[in-house]
Structure formats: C-alpha cells, structure tokens
Design an enzyme around this catalytic site. Structure first.
Site, PDB file in Angstrom:
ATOM      1  N   SER A  99       8.821   0.740  -5.556  1.00 47.32           N
ATOM      2  CA  SER A  99       7.905  -0.055  -5.294  1.00 47.32           C
ATOM      3  C   SER A  99       7.455   0.275  -6.689  1.00 47.32           C
ATOM      4  O   SER A  99       6.779   1.145  -6.770  1.00 47.32           O
ATOM      5  CB  SER A  99       7.126   0.047  -4.292  1.00 47.32           C
ATOM      6  OG  SER A  99       5.755  -0.955  -4.048  1.00 47.32           O
ATOM      7  N   TYR A 105       1.957   2.784   2.735  1.00 48.94           N
ATOM      8  CA  TYR A 105       3.210   2.498   2.628  1.00 48.94           C
ATOM      9  C   TYR A 105       3.217   2.993   0.667  1.00 48.94           C
ATOM     10  O   TYR A 105       4.104   3.488   0.197  1.00 48.94           O
ATOM     11  CB  TYR A 105       2.832   1.277   1.412  1.00 48.94           C
ATOM     12  CG  TYR A 105       3.634   0.256   1.233  1.00 48.94           C
ATOM     13  CD1 TYR A 105       4.825   0.004   1.870  1.00 48.94           C
ATOM     14  CD2 TYR A 105       3.812  -0.545  -0.559  1.00 48.94           C
ATOM     15  CE1 TYR A 105       6.099  -0.919   1.285  1.00 48.94           C
ATOM     16  CE2 TYR A 105       4.384  -0.799  -1.336  1.00 48.94           C
ATOM     17  CZ  TYR A 105       5.988  -1.603  -0.727  1.00 48.94           C
ATOM     18  OH  TYR A 105       6.607  -2.280  -0.902  1.00 48.94           O
TER      19      TYR A 105
END
Ligand code: NAP
Length: 251
Positions: A143, A156
């Site tokens: 990510s 996250y």
C-alpha cells in the site's frame, strides 16, 4: 518465447471475489494461468470470468482471522488444480478511527488478516516449493501506507509497513530456493476498501488533487504489474516493491 506467458501455471489469489484481487485474478488468467480463488463466499463472478477466457477456476473457501490460515490451503489447491506456482497475498481489511480511540480489536482484526495470514500462507507455499524444488512466485499487496503514515488507520499502516518488511525478509531467505518474493503497492483504487474515502467529499477531492494521473485506479490497472512479477520475466527480481499509483509517490 513470450516471457510474460503464464500458460500451465496455477495462481492462488486471496480475496479474489472482488476489487483488486478479482482484477489480478483476471489478468493472470488472461496471461494463461489457472486460478484458485480464495474467498469466504463463493466468488462466482470471478470464476465465470476466468472460465470465459478458457482457464480453470476453482473456489478455495477460507476465512482469515485470529488463528493462522487453515494448514490445508495449499494442499487443496494441489488437489484441485494439480500444482501451485504463484501466490498473491491480496486479502486485506481496514478499520478507521482516531488513534486516541483505537481499540485492541480494531488493531487485531487488521493485523491478523493483512500481515499474519499473508506470512503463514507464504510459509505454506514456500514449504511446498522447497520440498518439490523449482521455486515459485509470491506477490504481496502492499500500500502507499507501506511508505507513509496515513490518517486514522494505525493498524492498517502497521500491517502494510510490516508486509513490505517481510517481503524483503522472506526474499532474503528464499531467493536461493528460486522463490521470488515481491510486492505491489497500489495507490488509491476505487474498491470497497476506499468506499468511505470516496464518499467523504473533502478527502476525495484532496486525494484526487494529489494523484498526477488525475483519477482513482481501477483493479485492471494492476494486471500488468502482477503478470510481470508472476512471470519468468521477473526471475531475478527479489524483495522489490512496484508502486502502481498514478504517480502518487513521485509527487
Ligand atoms: P476489497 O474490495 O475490500 O477487497 C478485500 C478482499 O479481502 C475481499 O475479497 C475480502 O473478502 C477479503 N477479506 C477481507 N477480510 C478477510 C478475511 N478475514 N478473510 C478472508 N478474506 C478477507 O478491497 P481492495 O481494495 O480490493 O483490497 C485488496 C487489497 O489491496 C487489500 O490488501 C488492500 O489493503 C489493498 N490495497 C487497496 C488499496 C485501494 O485503494 N483500494 C490501496 C492499497 C492497497 P470479502 O469480500 O468477503 O469481505
């Protein structure tokens, strides 16, 4: 010879029912791979599209959570499709909350799926490849938050930063077995995962203004990167991360 040809290969794609996992599964199938689509509910749409391009597609039912992934996932793929060559660790989840209010369950739910499951599934695949010889390809879906801090998503960010860390660590240990461990870092893609961001007018506008390409990514935009890293064209690529982000990191 086409170095990107995946004919005769089998790919296990986690979270293949929707979004980025579905886009990658279809790209690999179009390049010639048969697809084991791991999902918690039947990924009918993905399997239909895989079969429509003439490849075999099977559902591997599994849910990730507190415990490591079921230990028979790789053996189910071998039983169904006769081999395993490529693992795409894509399944992932997110919880949004202020760091001051973040709960232990919001931490665990994300780290268990995004990081622990990816590691132990990679271990299952690598054990098979080391025993059999001949190597394999692992692609972890990282990510922008493997590089940046993010806002209101601490678990996250921790999971995706950790995932890039183990991409490099596993490459160090497994390259000598012919196992390529690499990562793709998607920028901002229009999927369920980013629904809340796109519905928030201010965040949506700020994000779009920062993307040089001027648009959200769509799952098909990741296909080429996945095919490359899954193919023999990437045989000497180890521990790398390939951003596919419309230029976000270059900004
Ligand atoms: P998505 O549409 O929400 O897909 C997430 C996938 O993971 C779904 O298939 C989901 O299954 C599966 N999953 C979630 N929790 C699971 C669990 N406990 N057990 C098994 N499967 C589970 O989002 P996406 O954007 O395609 O995300 C795919 C990956 O890309 C994730 O790792 C995400 O972090 C990463 N990523 C996304 C973006 C983006 O902008 N969208 C950017 C960077 C990275 P269900 O459908 O059953 O929930």
């Amino acid at each position: 010879m086409n170095p990107f040809d995946l004919s005769g290969k089998v790919a296990l794609v986690t979270g293949a029912n929707t979004g980025i996992g579905q886009g990658i599964a279809l790209a690999l199938a179009r390049a010639g791979a048969d697809i084991a689509a791991l999902a918690r509910s039947e990924p009918g749409d993905t399997l239909d599209q895989v079969r429509a391009v003439g490849r075999r597609g099977v559902w591997i039912a599994a849910e990730f959570g507190r415990a490591a992934p079921a230990s028979d996932i790789v053996s189910r793929v071998l039983a169904e499709l006769g081999g395993l060559d490529i693992l795409i660790n894509n399944a992932g989840t997110i919880r949004r909350n202020d760091a001051l209010d973040f709960t232990e369950s919001e931490w665990d739910e994300v780290v268990d799926v995004n990081l622990k499951s990816a590691f132990f599934l990679a271990q299952q695949a690598a054990r098979h490849w080391v025993a059999k010889g001949g190597g394999g390809k692992i692609i972890n879906i990282a990510s922008m938050l493997s590089f940046q801090g993010g806002i209101r998503v601490p678990s996250y960010t921790a999971s995706k930063s950790g995932l890039l860390g183990i991409t490099r660590g596993l490459a160090n240990e497994w390259a000598r077995h012919g196992i390529n461990v690499n990562a793709i870092a998607p920028g901002y893609f229009a999927t369920n995962n980013t629904d809340a961001l796109r519905k928030d007018e201010t965040r949506n506008r700020d994000i779009l203004a920062r993307i040089p390409a001027g648009r959200w990514g769509s799952p098909g935009d990741l296909g080429g990167a996945a095919v490359f890293l899954a193919s023999s064209a990437a045989d000497y690529v180890h521990g790398a991360v390939l951003p596919v982000d419309g230029g976000w990191l270059a900004r």
